[in-house]
Design an enzyme around this catalytic site. Structure first.
Site, PDB file in Angstrom:
ATOM      1  N   ASN A   9      23.776  27.548  37.325  1.00 20.74           N
ATOM      2  CA  ASN A   9      24.791  26.860  37.819  1.00 20.74           C
ATOM      3  C   ASN A   9      24.414  27.077  39.299  1.00 20.74           C
ATOM      4  O   ASN A   9      24.483  27.822  40.192  1.00 20.74           O
ATOM      5  CB  ASN A   9      26.216  27.513  37.547  1.00 20.74           C
ATOM      6  CG  ASN A   9      27.195  27.067  38.425  1.00 20.74           C
ATOM      7  OD1 ASN A   9      27.102  26.024  39.125  1.00 20.74           O
ATOM      8  ND2 ASN A   9      28.457  27.750  38.538  1.00 20.74           N
ATOM      9  N   LYS A  11      25.878  25.519  41.719  1.00 17.78           N
ATOM     10  CA  LYS A  11      26.825  25.342  42.624  1.00 17.78           C
ATOM     11  C   LYS A  11      26.594  24.327  43.698  1.00 17.78           C
ATOM     12  O   LYS A  11      25.968  23.401  43.372  1.00 17.78           O
ATOM     13  CB  LYS A  11      27.302  26.763  43.251  1.00 17.78           C
ATOM     14  CG  LYS A  11      27.502  27.768  42.074  1.00 17.78           C
ATOM     15  CD  LYS A  11      28.299  29.036  42.514  1.00 17.78           C
ATOM     16  CE  LYS A  11      28.307  29.988  41.409  1.00 17.78           C
ATOM     17  NZ  LYS A  11      28.942  31.207  41.868  1.00 17.78           N
ATOM     18  N   HIS A  95      35.402  26.330  35.983  1.00 18.93           N
ATOM     19  CA  HIS A  95      35.092  27.688  36.780  1.00 18.93           C
ATOM     20  C   HIS A  95      35.913  28.376  37.620  1.00 18.93           C
ATOM     21  O   HIS A  95      36.624  27.616  38.103  1.00 18.93           O
ATOM     22  CB  HIS A  95      33.656  27.127  37.371  1.00 18.93           C
ATOM     23  CG  HIS A  95      32.803  28.369  38.085  1.00 18.93           C
ATOM     24  ND1 HIS A  95      33.396  29.010  39.176  1.00 18.93           N
ATOM     25  CD2 HIS A  95      31.676  28.773  37.733  1.00 18.93           C
ATOM     26  CE1 HIS A  95      32.334  29.988  39.053  1.00 18.93           C
ATOM     27  NE2 HIS A  95      31.484  29.997  38.391  1.00 18.93           N
ATOM     28  N   GLU A  97      35.781  29.245  40.560  1.00 20.58           N
ATOM     29  CA  GLU A  97      36.036  28.586  41.769  1.00 20.58           C
ATOM     30  C   GLU A  97      36.697  27.593  41.982  1.00 20.58           C
ATOM     31  O   GLU A  97      37.317  27.000  42.868  1.00 20.58           O
ATOM     32  CB  GLU A  97      34.490  28.610  42.436  1.00 20.58           C
ATOM     33  CG  GLU A  97      33.798  29.711  42.815  1.00 20.58           C
ATOM     34  CD  GLU A  97      32.246  29.821  42.627  1.00 20.58           C
ATOM     35  OE1 GLU A  97      31.732  28.481  42.533  1.00 20.58           O
ATOM     36  OE2 GLU A  97      31.910  30.949  42.727  1.00 20.58           O
ATOM     37  N   GLU A 167      33.320  34.869  32.690  1.00 18.81           N
ATOM     38  CA  GLU A 167      32.783  35.421  33.895  1.00 18.81           C
ATOM     39  C   GLU A 167      33.986  36.071  34.460  1.00 18.81           C
ATOM     40  O   GLU A 167      34.865  35.437  35.114  1.00 18.81           O
ATOM     41  CB  GLU A 167      32.436  34.164  34.706  1.00 18.81           C
ATOM     42  CG  GLU A 167      31.468  33.250  34.018  1.00 18.81           C
ATOM     43  CD  GLU A 167      30.619  32.291  35.074  1.00 18.81           C
ATOM     44  OE1 GLU A 167      29.524  32.405  35.385  1.00 18.81           O
ATOM     45  OE2 GLU A 167      31.371  31.309  35.873  1.00 18.81           O
ATOM     46  N   GLY A 173      28.955  36.593  42.200  1.00 21.37           N
ATOM     47  CA  GLY A 173      28.482  36.662  43.640  1.00 21.37           C
ATOM     48  C   GLY A 173      28.637  37.936  44.261  1.00 21.37           C
ATOM     49  O   GLY A 173      28.421  37.852  45.448  1.00 21.37           O
ATOM     50  N   SER A 212      26.833  37.825  38.362  1.00 19.42           N
ATOM     51  CA  SER A 212      25.659  38.723  39.001  1.00 19.42           C
ATOM     52  C   SER A 212      24.665  38.918  37.931  1.00 19.42           C
ATOM     53  O   SER A 212      24.078  40.062  37.925  1.00 19.42           O
ATOM     54  CB  SER A 212      26.285  39.987  39.607  1.00 19.42           C
ATOM     55  OG  SER A 212      27.162  39.606  40.697  1.00 19.42           O
ATOM     56  N   GLY A 233      24.471  32.174  38.556  1.00 15.44           N
ATOM     57  CA  GLY A 233      24.599  31.378  39.887  1.00 15.44           C
ATOM     58  C   GLY A 233      23.458  31.509  40.837  1.00 15.44           C
ATOM     59  O   GLY A 233      22.408  30.969  40.381  1.00 15.44           O
TER      60      GLY A 233
HETATM   61  P1  PGA Z   1      26.610  34.593  40.088  1.00  9.37           P
HETATM   62  O1  PGA Z   1      27.721  33.205  39.704  1.00  9.37           O
HETATM   63  O2  PGA Z   1      25.476  34.597  39.077  1.00  9.37           O
HETATM   64  O3  PGA Z   1      26.008  34.096  41.684  1.00  9.37           O
HETATM   65  O4  PGA Z   1      27.346  35.771  40.116  1.00  9.37           O
HETATM   66  C1  PGA Z   1      27.683  32.923  38.482  1.00  9.37           C
HETATM   67  C2  PGA Z   1      28.740  31.883  38.178  1.00  9.37           C
HETATM   68  O5  PGA Z   1      29.507  31.471  38.942  1.00  9.37           O
HETATM   69  O6  PGA Z   1      28.689  31.100  37.248  1.00  9.37           O
END
Ligand code: PGA
Length: 255
Positions: A9, A11, A95, A97, A167, A173, A212, A233
């Site tokens: 992803n 983003k 997601h 976010e 998630e 993140g 992560s 991500g």
């Molecule tokens: P991250 O994000 O691997 O940077 O923690 C995962 C995601 O939001 O899909």
């Protein structure tokens, strides 16, 4: 048997030149991997460029969001038809976010899931609890409600095309990854919720872990019976780390 799936992803990252280079490097890096599927979800503006870079590749192209209507007066939105037209095979929906910053809720995610399935886009439905929900012991309730909210009312037949991504918001993140056991507990719960609602097709649904995921933790995560892949991500923005994650070496009992 569930074929493991690793999805990047991106983003809101990737101008076209960067996106082209990264997509090519991913394609090259994973071309000799077997027994798994790999996908990348660039921003909308790079979809055409990445589709071109992936021509003839087994790497799947996907998007990060979608409206549920095919067309109409919805300024700023992108439809399932448009995603198909751009070469997408899957779409990430709900997601955290998007839930947190753009007001998405289970009802809108549900409409999007239906639309995606109707257009043969595999929906990757994201669910997960916040830190305060975990600390209050509400993780399974929250995740169960999100899974039911997104999927209730769908035909069991359609469910096998759905991918769920667990998630935990506190792991996205942050560098703080759920332990394989923490993730497995929730994955197993999600599969039980699916089984209660849709029956034996639950065994065919892939449940990805996200939050992560790194080259250092993917192998251990993949040993768990109900972890069928990862939604990645930050570590998907470098070909080297993403290719390493896609090349995970351990195989869980479910595989
Ligand atoms: P991250 O994000 O691997 O940077 O923690 C995962 C995601 O939001 O899909």
């Amino acid at each position: 048997m569930r074929v493991p799936l690793i999805v990047g992803n991106w983003k809101m990252h990737g101008l076209r030149d960067e996106a082209r280079a990264l997509a090519r490097a991913v394609h090259e890096g994973v071309r000799n991997l077997h027994g798994r599927e790999v996908g990348i979800a660039p921003p909308f503006t790079a979809l055409a460029t990445v589709a071109e870079a992936l021509a003839g590749s087994a790497v799947l192209l996907g998007a990060q969001n979608m409206h549920w209507e095919e067309r109409g007066a919805f300024t700023g939105e992108i439809s399932p038809l448009m995603l198909r037209d751009a070469g997408c095979r899957f779409v990430i929906l709900g997601h955290s976010e998007r839930r947190q910053y753009f007001g998405e809720d289970d009802a809108s995610v549900h409409r999007k899931v239906r639309a995606a399935l109707a257009h043969e886009l595999a929906p990757i439905v994201c669910v997960g609890e916040t830190l305060s929900e975990r600390e209050a012991g509400q993780t399974l309730d929250v995740v169960g409600r999100q899974v039911r909210g997104a999927l209730l009312g769908l035909q069991a037949d359609a469910i096998r095309h759905v991918v769920v991504a667990y998630e935990p918001v506190w792991a996205i993140g942050t560098g703080r990854v759920a332990t394989p056991q923490q993730a497995q507990e929730v994955h197993c719960w999600i599969r039980n919720v699916l089984a209660e609602t849709f029956g034996s097709v639950a065994e065919e649904v892939r449940i990805l872990y996200g939050g992560s995921v790194k080259p250092e933790n993917i192998d251990e995560l993949m040993t768990e019976a109900d972890i069928d892949g990862a939604l990645v991500g930050g570590a998907s923005l470098q070909a080297e780390s993403f290719v390493r994650i896609a090349g995970f070496v351990s195989a869980g009992p479910g595989r």
